[in-house]
Design an enzyme around this catalytic site. Structure first.
Site, mmCIF file in Angstrom:
data_model
loop_
_atom_site.group_PDB
_atom_site.id
_atom_site.type_symbol
_atom_site.label_atom_id
_atom_site.label_comp_id
_atom_site.label_asym_id
_atom_site.label_seq_id
_atom_site.Cartn_x
_atom_site.Cartn_y
_atom_site.Cartn_z
ATOM 1 N N CYS A 133 -2.753 -9.132 5.275
ATOM 2 C CA CYS A 133 -2.517 -7.848 5.941
ATOM 3 C C CYS A 133 -2.632 -7.993 7.457
ATOM 4 O O CYS A 133 -3.662 -8.441 7.962
ATOM 5 C CB CYS A 133 -3.503 -6.799 5.452
ATOM 6 S SG CYS A 133 -3.227 -5.176 6.206
ATOM 7 N N ALA A 164 9.270 -7.630 -0.905
ATOM 8 C CA ALA A 164 8.746 -6.315 -0.522
ATOM 9 C C ALA A 164 9.881 -5.466 0.046
ATOM 10 O O ALA A 164 10.344 -4.516 -0.574
ATOM 11 C CB ALA A 164 7.619 -6.463 0.497
ATOM 12 N N GLU A 165 10.375 -5.835 1.231
ATOM 13 C CA GLU A 165 11.424 -5.055 1.871
ATOM 14 C C GLU A 165 12.678 -4.984 1.009
ATOM 15 O O GLU A 165 13.280 -3.917 0.861
ATOM 16 C CB GLU A 165 11.764 -5.673 3.236
ATOM 17 C CG GLU A 165 10.666 -5.531 4.278
ATOM 18 C CD GLU A 165 10.387 -4.083 4.644
ATOM 19 O OE1 GLU A 165 11.357 -3.287 4.677
ATOM 20 O OE2 GLU A 165 9.222 -3.736 4.898
ATOM 21 N N VAL A 218 0.847 -1.192 0.000
ATOM 22 C CA VAL A 218 0.000 0.000 0.000
ATOM 23 C C VAL A 218 0.884 1.244 0.000
ATOM 24 O O VAL A 218 1.780 1.383 0.813
ATOM 25 C CB VAL A 218 -0.932 0.015 1.228
ATOM 26 C CG1 VAL A 218 -1.704 1.324 1.300
ATOM 27 C CG2 VAL A 218 -1.885 -1.165 1.167
#
Length: 635
Positions: A184, A316-317, A88
């Site tokens: 999430c 992601a990271e 997001v």
């Protein structure tokens, strides 16, 4: 005497040995009966039989679109081994395009609320001021895409099958798969009842119903992103059920699903448990499984794929810190530097120059100024010229100039609309490509400042909120921004120009290190500010921990009891009503129903100045129980 009889297919014993013809006839009838039953079962059953999955009706989805093999282990007509995770506020169009150029294949959009997307899409597509609006260019829930942004998985949160199916149908022409968020962990997901908070047994039929509804609604694949359940057996069972309900791929964030009681390894932080992904893959060898977690370098990508046996790796990271994370898949910088790499020539957002897009904001601002001038003119007429101040008089004098500017903008918008008219019925253009040497890509990837500038150029073309722009810039250039004490200046930027100015300072210091002077006082201030931020952000976790301890002391079976008090998300109507209410009434109502939420965020002009440091929750006011997530997160 005959030997001991063995049961045949319908459970009856074989006939005596002296009746071979009758035995043959019965066996044939039994075989025909079993074949008929098996054919019927294959048409209607959706579960594995031993996992409790309910059967579904035959789906109208074109399975052929999911089974084109480009590689031995591929299940789709596109490559999906190197994936940009849904984030997001972070996996927006500009960032996706940057990652694709440097090796990423499949990309996920940011998480969007399916219900909100359906609602906003209806409003955008019915907007008479922008008749050329489409799903792809109207910035619905910040969703944007272009033909070169493929393959693409659109990522929705949902707790209603109908909403998910409608949203999937809307985006189907613009993507290659639709993904359901079941990962999430944010507290806002708890209140909105979506994400990993749907992974409990109580919501299992709801989850499977959402997947079935999406699978029936569209011909493209339905993907699902999950977290680990409490035991590996439960996780495997869930994956089988999702497959039976119509999921074509499952991405596993290899940390446990979220709960308010944050204890145990991997509940929120720590290394991902990739061994569990490997066990899931062992039990579903012919089904696409994606591993998410423990990826910082390309070496991690290779090692994790080998360890888990997964069909692909999602990051992601790691990719936030290095958008060129997957560049190694294209070759070795030394051995293959002269290799030509095809890079797509990017097109503009279709209809982006239509009246409702390019000039809409400028036109609305000028119209607002004219309305204000008319109000001032009316006031002066009714109460005399003495009733208006010097600033208002200046605005009256500027009316003629503003009307001229407005006329020019409207003419430009009208001309652009006419120029685009013939293009609207055309299909999306085929991607054009240009060649770039692999060595050039590696050279840029090694220079984070150059990479950040390339990202800013994409943002100028495909606009995004400045918050996301700053977020990506500080992640990409963290080391150099901290080295030259420019991190706070970057975070304080409110425009792309200001962010670029910070990068320019960094470049000057890199080229001429002697010009940089380390500021001890600034370092002390920054250290104190960071410590204060950590204290503030820790307040919410401390509150949650206190409420859990209180529930335990009182012997409550529901440990989340006190976390629910005051947790109700205020509605849009409530916020409007309380904004008009006297202060005492406002505070009393808020304390009664919404005490865990930030009053300033909802009711004060300009919102909460503490932003993410606030100990209270910042959740958008609900409209018909729908919810929006604001924090960056890769569930």
């Amino acid at each position: 005497m005959a030997s001991d009889a063995e049961p045949d297919g319908d459970g009856r014993e074989d006939p005596p040995a002296d009746a071979p013809k009758e035995k043959k006839r019965k066996k044939k009838r039994s075989k025909d009966k079993k074949d008929k039953k098996r054919r019927k079962s294959s048409k209607t059953a959706s579960g594995d039989g031993d996992d409790g999955t309910a059967p579904t009706k035959k789906r109208k989805r074109d399975r052929s679109s999911c089974n084109v093999n480009r590689e031995d282990e591929n299940h789709f007509p596109f490559e999906y081994q190197h994936i940009v995770a849904p984030m997001v506020g972070a996996s927006e169009l500009a960032f996706r395009l940057l990652c694709r150029k440097y090796g990423a294949t499949l990309s996920y959009t940011p998480m969007m609320s399916a219900g909100q997307f359906v609602k906003d899409a209806a409003a955008a597509l019915n907007d008479k001021s922008n008749p050329k609006a489409t799903i792809a260019n109207s910035n619905i829930c910040e969703f944007q895409t272009i033909p070169q942004d493929r393959p693409l998985a659109v990522h929705f949160s949902a707790n209603d099958p109908a909403d998910f199916a409608k949203a999937a149908k809307l985006v189907e022409p613009y993507c290659d798969a639709v993904d359901l968020n079941l990962g999430c962990p944010q507290r806002t997901a708890y209140l909105g009842h979506f994400g990993s908070y749907l992974l409990g047994d109580d919501d299992r039929e709801l989850v499977l119903g959402i997947v079935r509804a999406g699978s029936r609604a569209v011909k493209i694949p339905i993907f699902v992103k999950i977290r680990l359940l409490d035991t590996i057996e439960e996780t495997i069972k869930l994956c089988r059920q999702l497959r039976g309900a119509g999921a074509s791929l499952i991405a596993i964030h290899a940390r446990y699903r979220a709960s308010w009681e944050r204890t145990g390894p991997g509940a929120r932080d720590g290394p991902a448990m990739l061994d569990q992904v490997a066990k899931v893959k062992e039990n579903l060898p012919d089904f696409p499984i994606i591993s998410n977690g423990n990826v910082i370098t390309y070496e991690d990508v290779v090692a994790n794929k080998k360890l888990t046996g997964a069909n692909g790796i999602m990051s992601a990271e790691g990719i936030l810190n290095n958008p060129a994370l997957y560049l190694g898949r294209l070759g070795d910088a030394g051995k293959d530097g002269d290799r030509d790499i095809q890079v797509p020539v990017l097109s503009a957002l279709r209809n982006n120059d239509a009246p409702g897009e390019k000039n809409a904001k400028a036109i609305r601002k000028l119209q607002k100024k004219l309305r204000e001038i008319d109000a001032i003119k009316k006031k002066a007429k009714e109460h005399g010229k003495e009733s208006i101040n010097d600033d208002q008089r200046s605005k009256l004098k500027a009316k003629k100039k503003i009307k001229k500017q407005l006329k020019e903008l409207e003419k430009e918008a009208s001309q652009q609309s006419a120029d685009d008219e013939s293009k609207q019925s055309e299909p999306l253009p085929a991607s054009q490509t240009t060649n770039v040497k692999l060595s050039e890509l590696f050279e840029t990837a090694d220079n984070k400042l150059t990479l950040a500038r390339e990202y800013l150029a994409l943002v100028r073309r495909y606009p995004m909120k400045i918050r996301s722009v700053v977020f990506h810039t500080r992640r990409m250039c963290k080391d150099i921004l901290e080295k030259y004490q420019l991190m706070e200046e970057c975070i304080a930027s409110t425009t792309i120009d200001q962010v670029e100015a910070v990068l320019s300072k960094c470049e000057r210091y890199v080229q001429r290190p002697e010009t940089f002077r380390y500021d001890q006082q600034k370092a002390a201030r920054d250290k104190e500010a960071m410590a204060r931020k950590r204290r503030e952000e820790g307040k919410r976790k401390a509150y949650e921990a206190r409420m859990l301890r209180k529930a335990k002391r009182e012997g409550l079976s529901d440990l989340e009891h006190y976390l629910r008090i005051g947790a109700e998300v205020p509605s849009v109507e409530t916020v409007k009503r309380l904004k008009r209410a006297p202060k005492e009434e406002r505070l009393a109502a808020w304390k009664k129903d919404h005490s865990q939420h930030c009053l300033a965020y909802h009711l004060e002009e300009g919102g909460c100045k503490r932003d993410r440091a606030c100990a209270f929750m910042h959740v958008e006011a609900r409209d018909k129980n729908k919810f929006l997530e604001d924090d960056e997160v890769a569930g």
